[in-house]
Design an enzyme around this catalytic site. Structure first.
Site, short mmCIF file in Angstrom:
data_model
loop_
_atom_site.label_atom_id
_atom_site.label_comp_id
_atom_site.label_asym_id
_atom_site.label_seq_id
_atom_site.Cartn_x
_atom_site.Cartn_y
_atom_site.Cartn_z
N ILE A 171 27.28 -44.09 39.14
CA ILE A 171 25.97 -44.46 39.69
C ILE A 171 25.75 -43.71 41.01
CG2 ILE A 171 25.95 -46.76 38.63
CD1 ILE A 171 26.51 -47.88 41.51
N ASP A 172 26.83 -43.25 41.65
CA ASP A 172 26.73 -42.65 42.99
C ASP A 172 26.10 -41.25 42.98
OD1 ASP A 172 28.17 -44.92 43.64
OD2 ASP A 172 30.09 -43.87 43.80
N ARG A 223 16.94 -60.31 57.70
CA ARG A 223 17.77 -60.80 56.59
C ARG A 223 18.43 -59.62 55.88
NH1 ARG A 223 16.70 -64.74 58.92
NH2 ARG A 223 15.89 -66.73 58.16
N GLY A 259 43.76 -47.07 37.74
CA GLY A 259 44.49 -46.59 36.58
C GLY A 259 44.90 -45.13 36.64
N LEU A 319 25.22 -55.36 41.14
CA LEU A 319 24.00 -55.45 40.30
C LEU A 319 23.51 -54.05 39.94
CD1 LEU A 319 22.12 -58.24 42.27
CD2 LEU A 319 22.98 -58.41 39.92
N GLY A 377 34.88 -47.08 38.00
CA GLY A 377 33.88 -48.16 37.90
C GLY A 377 32.96 -47.94 36.72
O1 F6P Z 1 31.74 -45.47 42.48
C1 F6P Z 1 30.97 -46.51 42.00
C2 F6P Z 1 30.99 -47.68 42.96
O2 F6P Z 1 30.13 -48.67 42.44
C3 F6P Z 1 30.67 -47.35 44.40
O3 F6P Z 1 29.29 -47.16 44.61
C4 F6P Z 1 31.27 -48.51 45.12
O4 F6P Z 1 31.60 -48.20 46.45
C5 F6P Z 1 32.49 -48.81 44.32
O5 F6P Z 1 32.29 -48.24 43.03
C6 F6P Z 1 32.80 -50.28 44.17
O6 F6P Z 1 34.01 -50.42 43.50
P1 F6P Z 1 34.57 -51.81 42.97
O7 F6P Z 1 34.02 -51.99 41.58
O8 F6P Z 1 36.03 -51.61 43.00
O9 F6P Z 1 34.09 -52.88 43.89
#
Ligand code: F6P
Length: 369
Positions: free
Chosen positions: A148-149, A287, A84, A294, A15
Site C-alpha cells: 500500500i506504501d 482531534r 518471515g 483500515l 504486510g
Molecule cells: O508496509 C505496509 C505497512 O502497512 C506500513 O504502511 C506500516 O508501517 C506497516 O506495514 C505496519 O506493519 P504491521 O502490520 O506490522 O503493523
C-alpha cells in the site's frame, strides 16, 4: 534454468495489501492453462519452514476451485507474515538459547525435493530482496510488487496503493463536515513508512489543508501559522494529513517498536504528537484519527484488481519465457520486467521536484516547510 516448467509455487510475504488474491488467481489460472501445477505456500515461507504448524499442510495445491471468486477479496488466502525472513530466522539453538539462523538452504532443498521449478514471490521490498537472494542461489523466481506504501522502485505503482489512497480520501471527505461544524483541527495519521505517497495523494485528493510527509522535515510553527491564517479569513477548521514516517526538522521519526531479526521497526504515534503541538500553538480544539490497518483492509479498487491480475498473468508469461530474477512492473500503459537486483533494498520516495508535490503547493496546501 530453462528446463520446461511443470510445477510452480506462490508465496505472499510482508504486510497484506488489497489485490493479493487477484494475483494468486491470475497466476494459478494462467499456470493451469499451460498445464503446470500450482502450489501455494502458507504464511510467507512458514508453510515450508514450520510444517508442524500446519496440520492441513503448509503447502497447498491451488486449483481453479481454490481461486474461484477471490479476485475482489482483501487479504490473502495463503496468509502472510512480516516476520518471515528465511535468512534471519529466530530459532532455538541446541544449547536452548535463541539465535538467528539462515534457513534458506532448507527452502532450496524443499523446492528441489518436490520438483517445484519456480517461485512467484508477491511482496514488498523485504520479500523481493529475499526473492532476489533466492534467485542468486539458483532458484527460478519472478517477483510481483505489492505494498500500500507505493515505495518500490522501478514500477509506476504497486497494487494496494490505489485502494489505500481511495479509502483515506473517503475518510478525509467525511472529516470535513465534522471538523467544520466544531471549528476543529483534525489530524489524520496514515501509513506509508518512510515514503509520503499515501499522505500526499490522499491529502491532495481529500482537500487537506496541511500534509506532512517523510521527504520534507516539518516545522510545526509553520503549520500552526497556516491554520491561524485560515482562521483569520473565516476558514475556522483545518484538516492535516500526517504520514507516519514524517519527522520534525529538529526531531526524529516516531517508532513504536524497534526492529529485530527478520522484522522491520514499527512506526506510529506522530498524529498524536502533531495534534498536541498544534493545539498548544493555535489554542484550537484538535482531534486525531489514525487510519492504520483500515488502509490495508477491504476489497481492492478496480485499478488495483486489474493491476494485480495483469501482474499475476505477466509473472507466468515471464517464467514461460525462461526469465528469472525479474519483477513485473507497471510502465504505463504496459507491464514490463525489471531485474530484481535493481529493486532490492531500494526505496522510492516522493520526488521533491515532481508535479504532484508542486500541485499541493499550487493549491496552497502547507507542507510544513
Ligand atoms: O508496509 C505496509 C505497512 O502497512 C506500513 O504502511 C506500516 O508501517 C506497516 O506495514 C505496519 O506493519 P504491521 O502490520 O506490522 O503493523
Amino acid at each position: 534454468m530453462n528446463s520446461p516448467i511443470r510445477r510452480i509455487a506462490i508465496c505472499t510475504g510482508g504486510g497484506d495489501a488489497p489485490g493479493l488474491n487477484a494475483v494468486i488467481r491470475a497466476v494459478t489460472i494462467a499456470a493451469i492453462r499451460r498445464g503446470w501445477e500450482c502450489l501455494g505456500i502458507r504464511d510467507g515461507f512458514n508453510g515450508i519452514l514450520f510444517p508442524e504448524r500446519y496440520p492441513q499442510g503448509g503447502v497447498i495445491r491451488l486449483t481453479r476451485d481454490t481461486v474461484r471468486g477471490i479476485a475482489h477479496l482483501g487479504g490473502t488466502i495463503l496468509g502472510t507474515t512480516n516476520k518471515g525472513d528465511p535468512f534471519h530466522c529466530p530459532t532455538q539453538l541446541p544449547d536452548g538459547s535463541m539465535g538467528v539462523v539462515d534457513r534458506s538452504p532448507e527452502l532450496i532443498e524443499y523446492f528441489s525435493k518436490h520438483a517445484i521449478d519456480a517461485l512467484v514471490s508477491i511482496g514488498g521490498d523485504g520479500s523481493l530482496t529475499i526473492a532476489n537472494t533466492l534467485h542468486q542461489m539458483g532458484l527460478r523466481v519472478v517477483g510481483v510488487p505489492k505494498t500500500i506504501d507505493n515505495d518500490l522502485d522501478k514500477t509506476m505503482t504497486t497494487f494496494g496503493f490505489d485502494t489505500a489512497v481511495s479509502f483515506a480520501t473517503d475518510c478525509l471527505d467525511r472529516l470535513h463536515s465534522t471538523a467544520q461544524s466544531h471549528q476543529r483541527v483534525m489530524v489524520v495519521e496514515v501509513m506509508g513508512r518512510y515514503a509520503g505517497w499515501i499522505a500526499l495523494h490522499s491529502g491532495i485528493a481529500g482537500n487537506a489543508h496541511g500534509i506532512l510527509i517523510p521527504e520534507i522535515p516539518f516545522d510545526l510553527d509553520q503549520l500552526a501559522k497556516h491554520i491561524q491564517t485560515r482562521d483569520a479569513y473565516g476558514q475556522t477548521y483545518s484538516i492535516v494529513v500526517v504520514g507516519e514516517g514524517a519527522k520534525p526538522c529538529d526531531g526524529h521519526t516516531q517508532v513504536l517498536e524497534q526492529n529485530e531479526a527478520g522484522h522491520a521497526e514499527r512506526l506510529g504515534g506522530l498524529g498524536e504528537l502533531v495534534a498536541r503541538g498544534l493545539q498548544a500553538r493555535t489554542g484550537k480544539d484538535t482531534r486525531v484519527v489514525v487510519l492504520g490497518h483500515l488502509l490495508r483492509g477491504g476489497s481492492p479498487t478496480a485499478f488495483d484488481r486489474l493491476a494485480a491480475l495483469r501482474f499475476g498473468a505477466a509473472a507466468v508469461r515471464a517464467l514461460e519465457d525462461g526469465q528469472s530474477g525479474v519483477m513485473v512492473a507497471l510502465a504505463f500503459p504496459n507491464v514490463i520486467y525489471v531485474p530484481l537486483s535493481e529493486v532490492a533494498g531500494r526505496m522510492k520516495a516522493v520526488p521533491l521536484d515532481g508535479d504532484t508535490l508542486q500541485t499541493a503547493r499550487d493549491l496552497g496546501i502547507c507542507l510544513g516547510d
